[in-house]
Design a protein around this motif. Structure first.
Motif, PDB file in Angstrom:
ATOM      1  N   GLU A 258      -2.313  10.562   5.708  1.00 46.92           N
ATOM      2  CA  GLU A 258      -1.223  11.257   6.401  1.00 46.92           C
ATOM      3  C   GLU A 258       0.124  10.789   5.874  1.00 46.92           C
ATOM      4  OE1 GLU A 258      -3.466  11.919  10.734  1.00 46.92           O
ATOM      5  OE2 GLU A 258      -2.185  10.166  10.369  1.00 46.92           O
ATOM      6  N   TYR A 259       0.245   9.498   5.606  1.00 46.43           N
ATOM      7  CA  TYR A 259       1.502   8.957   5.072  1.00 46.43           C
ATOM      8  C   TYR A 259       1.793   9.544   3.701  1.00 46.43           C
ATOM      9  CZ  TYR A 259       4.903   5.626   3.249  1.00 46.43           C
ATOM     10  OH  TYR A 259       6.031   5.059   2.691  1.00 46.43           O
ATOM     11  N   ARG A 260       0.790   9.607   2.848  1.00 49.42           N
ATOM     12  CA  ARG A 260       0.981  10.161   1.493  1.00 49.42           C
ATOM     13  C   ARG A 260       1.426  11.619   1.574  1.00 49.42           C
ATOM     14  NH1 ARG A 260      -3.919   9.212  -2.404  1.00 49.42           N
ATOM     15  NH2 ARG A 260      -2.645   7.631  -3.429  1.00 49.42           N
ATOM     16  N   LEU A 261       0.782  12.395   2.427  1.00 47.18           N
ATOM     17  CA  LEU A 261       1.138  13.810   2.588  1.00 47.18           C
ATOM     18  C   LEU A 261       2.534  13.956   3.170  1.00 47.18           C
ATOM     19  CD1 LEU A 261       0.286  16.772   2.454  1.00 47.18           C
ATOM     20  CD2 LEU A 261      -0.741  16.507   4.726  1.00 47.18           C
TER      21      LEU A 261
ATOM     22  N   ALA B  78       0.825  -1.209   0.000  1.00 45.96           N
ATOM     23  CA  ALA B  78       0.000   0.000   0.000  1.00 45.96           C
ATOM     24  C   ALA B  78       0.861   1.262   0.000  1.00 45.96           C
ATOM     25  CB  ALA B  78      -0.923  -0.007   1.212  1.00 45.96           C
ATOM     26  N   LYS B  79       1.966   1.230   0.748  1.00 40.65           N
ATOM     27  CA  LYS B  79       2.865   2.382   0.772  1.00 40.65           C
ATOM     28  C   LYS B  79       3.344   2.734  -0.635  1.00 40.65           C
ATOM     29  CE  LYS B  79       4.987   1.815   5.352  1.00 40.65           C
ATOM     30  NZ  LYS B  79       6.283   1.488   6.016  1.00 40.65           N
ATOM     31  N   LYS B  80       3.715   1.713  -1.394  1.00 36.51           N
ATOM     32  CA  LYS B  80       4.196   1.948  -2.762  1.00 36.51           C
ATOM     33  C   LYS B  80       3.103   2.544  -3.633  1.00 36.51           C
ATOM     34  CE  LYS B  80       7.600  -1.785  -2.541  1.00 36.51           C
ATOM     35  NZ  LYS B  80       8.018  -3.109  -3.063  1.00 36.51           N
ATOM     36  N   LEU B  81       1.884   2.031  -3.502  1.00 34.04           N
ATOM     37  CA  LEU B  81       0.772   2.556  -4.298  1.00 34.04           C
ATOM     38  C   LEU B  81       0.441   3.990  -3.908  1.00 34.04           C
ATOM     39  CD1 LEU B  81      -1.614  -0.550  -4.375  1.00 34.04           C
ATOM     40  CD2 LEU B  81      -0.223   0.349  -6.255  1.00 34.04           C
ATOM     41  N   LEU B  82       0.553   4.287  -2.634  1.00 36.88           N
ATOM     42  CA  LEU B  82       0.273   5.648  -2.167  1.00 36.88           C
ATOM     43  C   LEU B  82       1.253   6.658  -2.750  1.00 36.88           C
ATOM     44  CD1 LEU B  82      -0.528   4.845   1.564  1.00 36.88           C
ATOM     45  CD2 LEU B  82      -2.106   5.964  -0.023  1.00 36.88           C
ATOM     46  N   LEU B  83       2.483   6.221  -2.984  1.00 42.98           N
ATOM     47  CA  LEU B  83       3.513   7.118  -3.512  1.00 42.98           C
ATOM     48  C   LEU B  83       3.542   7.159  -5.033  1.00 42.98           C
ATOM     49  CD1 LEU B  83       6.496   6.287  -1.119  1.00 42.98           C
ATOM     50  CD2 LEU B  83       4.763   8.062  -0.897  1.00 42.98           C
ATOM     51  N   GLN B  84       3.084   6.103  -5.657  1.00 40.86           N
ATOM     52  CA  GLN B  84       3.191   5.995  -7.112  1.00 40.86           C
ATOM     53  C   GLN B  84       2.028   6.618  -7.865  1.00 40.86           C
ATOM     54  OE1 GLN B  84       3.658   1.789  -7.703  1.00 40.86           O
ATOM     55  NE2 GLN B  84       5.776   1.763  -6.966  1.00 40.86           N
ATOM     56  N   SER B  85       0.904   6.868  -7.187  1.00 39.21           N
ATOM     57  CA  SER B  85      -0.276   7.372  -7.892  1.00 39.21           C
ATOM     58  C   SER B  85      -1.158   8.180  -6.951  1.00 39.21           C
ATOM     59  CB  SER B  85      -1.088   6.197  -8.450  1.00 39.21           C
ATOM     60  OG  SER B  85      -1.670   5.458  -7.383  1.00 39.21           O
ATOM     61  N   ASN B  86      -2.182   8.786  -7.541  1.00 37.28           N
ATOM     62  CA  ASN B  86      -3.166   9.524  -6.762  1.00 37.28           C
ATOM     63  C   ASN B  86      -4.434   8.697  -6.555  1.00 37.28           C
ATOM     64  OD1 ASN B  86      -1.635  11.928  -6.490  1.00 37.28           O
ATOM     65  ND2 ASN B  86      -2.146  12.477  -8.608  1.00 37.28           N
ATOM     66  N   THR B  87      -4.314   7.409  -6.696  1.00 38.18           N
ATOM     67  CA  THR B  87      -5.442   6.513  -6.516  1.00 38.18           C
ATOM     68  C   THR B  87      -6.060   6.695  -5.136  1.00 38.18           C
ATOM     69  OG1 THR B  87      -4.347   4.905  -7.950  1.00 38.18           O
ATOM     70  CG2 THR B  87      -6.181   4.094  -6.617  1.00 38.18           C
ATOM     71  N   GLY B  88      -7.377   6.603  -5.054  1.00 41.53           N
ATOM     72  CA  GLY B  88      -8.080   6.785  -3.791  1.00 41.53           C
ATOM     73  C   GLY B  88      -7.756   5.697  -2.775  1.00 41.53           C
ATOM     74  N   ILE B  89      -7.967   6.025  -1.507  1.00 37.87           N
ATOM     75  CA  ILE B  89      -7.658   5.094  -0.420  1.00 37.87           C
ATOM     76  C   ILE B  89      -8.493   3.824  -0.542  1.00 37.87           C
ATOM     77  CG2 ILE B  89      -7.567   4.767   2.079  1.00 37.87           C
ATOM     78  CD1 ILE B  89      -5.578   6.844   0.930  1.00 37.87           C
TER      79      ILE B  89
ATOM     80  N   ILE C 188      -6.993   1.593  -3.202  1.00 35.73           N
ATOM     81  CA  ILE C 188      -5.727   1.022  -2.747  1.00 35.73           C
ATOM     82  C   ILE C 188      -5.979  -0.089  -1.733  1.00 35.73           C
ATOM     83  CG2 ILE C 188      -3.645   1.504  -1.372  1.00 35.73           C
ATOM     84  CD1 ILE C 188      -3.464   4.183  -2.801  1.00 35.73           C
ATOM     85  N   SER C 189      -6.931   0.127  -0.835  1.00 36.83           N
ATOM     86  CA  SER C 189      -7.232  -0.905   0.155  1.00 36.83           C
ATOM     87  C   SER C 189      -7.698  -2.185  -0.530  1.00 36.83           C
ATOM     88  CB  SER C 189      -8.282  -0.409   1.156  1.00 36.83           C
ATOM     89  OG  SER C 189      -9.569  -0.331   0.574  1.00 36.83           O
ATOM     90  N   GLU C 190      -8.542  -2.061  -1.557  1.00 38.20           N
ATOM     91  CA  GLU C 190      -9.022  -3.232  -2.289  1.00 38.20           C
ATOM     92  C   GLU C 190      -7.881  -3.903  -3.053  1.00 38.20           C
ATOM     93  OE1 GLU C 190     -12.188  -1.773  -4.696  1.00 38.20           O
ATOM     94  OE2 GLU C 190     -13.622  -1.672  -3.022  1.00 38.20           O
ATOM     95  N   ALA C 191      -6.992  -3.103  -3.617  1.00 40.20           N
ATOM     96  CA  ALA C 191      -5.854  -3.655  -4.363  1.00 40.20           C
ATOM     97  C   ALA C 191      -4.904  -4.429  -3.450  1.00 40.20           C
ATOM     98  CB  ALA C 191      -5.097  -2.530  -5.071  1.00 40.20           C
ATOM     99  N   CYS C 192      -4.931  -4.112  -2.164  1.00 39.10           N
ATOM    100  CA  CYS C 192      -4.043  -4.773  -1.206  1.00 39.10           C
ATOM    101  C   CYS C 192      -4.753  -5.840  -0.377  1.00 39.10           C
ATOM    102  CB  CYS C 192      -3.407  -3.728  -0.290  1.00 39.10           C
ATOM    103  SG  CYS C 192      -2.281  -2.613  -1.168  1.00 39.10           S
ATOM    104  N   GLY C 193      -5.963  -6.188  -0.779  1.00 39.54           N
ATOM    105  CA  GLY C 193      -6.641  -7.314  -0.136  1.00 39.54           C
ATOM    106  C   GLY C 193      -7.594  -6.963   0.980  1.00 39.54           C
ATOM    107  N   TYR C 194      -7.916  -5.668   1.147  1.00 40.74           N
ATOM    108  CA  TYR C 194      -8.839  -5.247   2.196  1.00 40.74           C
ATOM    109  C   TYR C 194     -10.168  -4.814   1.586  1.00 40.74           C
ATOM    110  CZ  TYR C 194      -4.698  -5.051   5.204  1.00 40.74           C
ATOM    111  OH  TYR C 194      -3.561  -5.372   5.906  1.00 40.74           O
ATOM    112  N   SER C 195     -11.223  -5.534   1.873  1.00 41.51           N
ATOM    113  CA  SER C 195     -12.541  -5.159   1.358  1.00 41.51           C
ATOM    114  C   SER C 195     -13.137  -3.997   2.142  1.00 41.51           C
ATOM    115  CB  SER C 195     -13.496  -6.362   1.406  1.00 41.51           C
ATOM    116  OG  SER C 195     -13.604  -6.860   2.725  1.00 41.51           O
ATOM    117  N   ASP C 196     -12.660  -3.785   3.369  1.00 41.00           N
ATOM    118  CA  ASP C 196     -13.143  -2.705   4.231  1.00 41.00           C
ATOM    119  C   ASP C 196     -12.050  -1.649   4.355  1.00 41.00           C
ATOM    120  OD1 ASP C 196     -13.919  -1.050   6.318  1.00 41.00           O
ATOM    121  OD2 ASP C 196     -14.740  -2.655   7.530  1.00 41.00           O
TER     122      ASP C 196
END
Length: 265
Positions: free
Chosen positions: A254-257, A214-225, A228-236
């Motif tokens: 906060e991490y992205r900022l 998730a950290k990598k996705l947060l830094l690589q794109s502006n994709t919504g949280i 990203i959560s779904e892409a990393c296996g979290y349905s919630d």
């Protein structure tokens, strides 16, 4: 509905710390019942019918193993977690027959403990909602213990197999039981083997693994949280945010900022 969680620990200070840790992290989701010995644990189990039992193994009088056995006689779907200071092979063998979900060694890591209980909640939901407990409880292969091999080479091989499976499947809903099946191990043996390979339990490792992705996705794109959560296996996404903050100390936003500000300096 709150999950009924039975906690049995004979050492008062350890029990209070354990209860406080669980309340701090899971108090909104769990109704926690406290027992100072095996006899009290059985009384509470009969009266309250817990969803999850977190049991110290070494207790005077009635041990945690015996408490678990008696709970199993009347409550097949109760998810059992053992907590012990002893990395004892005989105890681990008995955990197979009792069909425990996890075997947590003291001193435990707080995140590892919480992830184990959260996994127990998820397993309980599966067992009760989908009537899966027969397959889950009776799929035991004790030959895994009888033919246990030793050596760094074996652990390295197993570690690579597990890592490859997680890399391929982390982005969907994934349980320890599924990975154990894929590796052709019983649940209890896989739990022990995973800890040998990674020095952490499966639930904690998987969450840390997903957070790194998730950290990598947060830094690589502006994709919504949520995405990203779904892409990393979290349905919630709320649960994802809670896990992310527990591990990193910050929410995903906060991490992205924070990382963006560091790059600008």
């Amino acid at each position: 509905m709150k999950y009924k969680l039975l906690v049995a620990e004979d050492e008062m200070i350890e029990r209070k710390v354990l209860i406080r840790t669980l309340n701090k992290n899971l108090g909104e989701m769990c109704e926690i019942y406290e027992a100072k010995n095996g006899r009290e644990a059985l009384e509470i189990a009969r009266r309250e019918i817990p969803c999850i039992a977190l049991l110290d193994i070494e207790m005077p009088g009635i041990s945690g193993l015996e408490v678990a056995r008696r709970i199993r006689e009347n409550r097949q779907e109760c998810v059992i977690l053992f907590l012990t200071a002893y990395d004892n092979f005989v105890y681990a063998q008995q955990a197979i027959s009792i069909r425990a979900l996890d075997y947590i060694l003291k001193p435990y890591d707080e995140n590892e403990l919480i992830f184990s209980v959260e996994e127990a909640m998820r397993v309980y939901d599966q067992l009760t909602k989908h009537d899966m407990f027969r397959e889950y409880h009776y799929r035991v292969k004790e030959t895994n213990w009888k033919h246990e091999e030793k050596g760094d080479e074996r652990l390295s091989y197993v570690r690579e197999k597990i890592s490859a499976y997680l890399e391929e499947n982390y982005s969907r809903e994934l349980s320890m039981q599924e990975v154990a099946r894929a590796m052709n191990y019983s649940d209890a043996y896989f739990c022990k083997l995973f800890k040998e390979c990674f020095q952490i339990n499966f639930s904690a490792y998987l969450n840390e693994y997903r957070v790194e992705k998730a950290k990598k996705l947060l830094l690589q794109s502006n994709t919504g949280i949520r995405e990203i959560s779904e892409a990393c296996g979290y349905s919630d996404s709320n649960y994802f945010t809670r896990v992310f903050k527990r591990i990193t100390g910050m929410t995903p936003s906060e991490y992205r900022l924070d990382q963006a500000e560091k790059r600008e300096k």
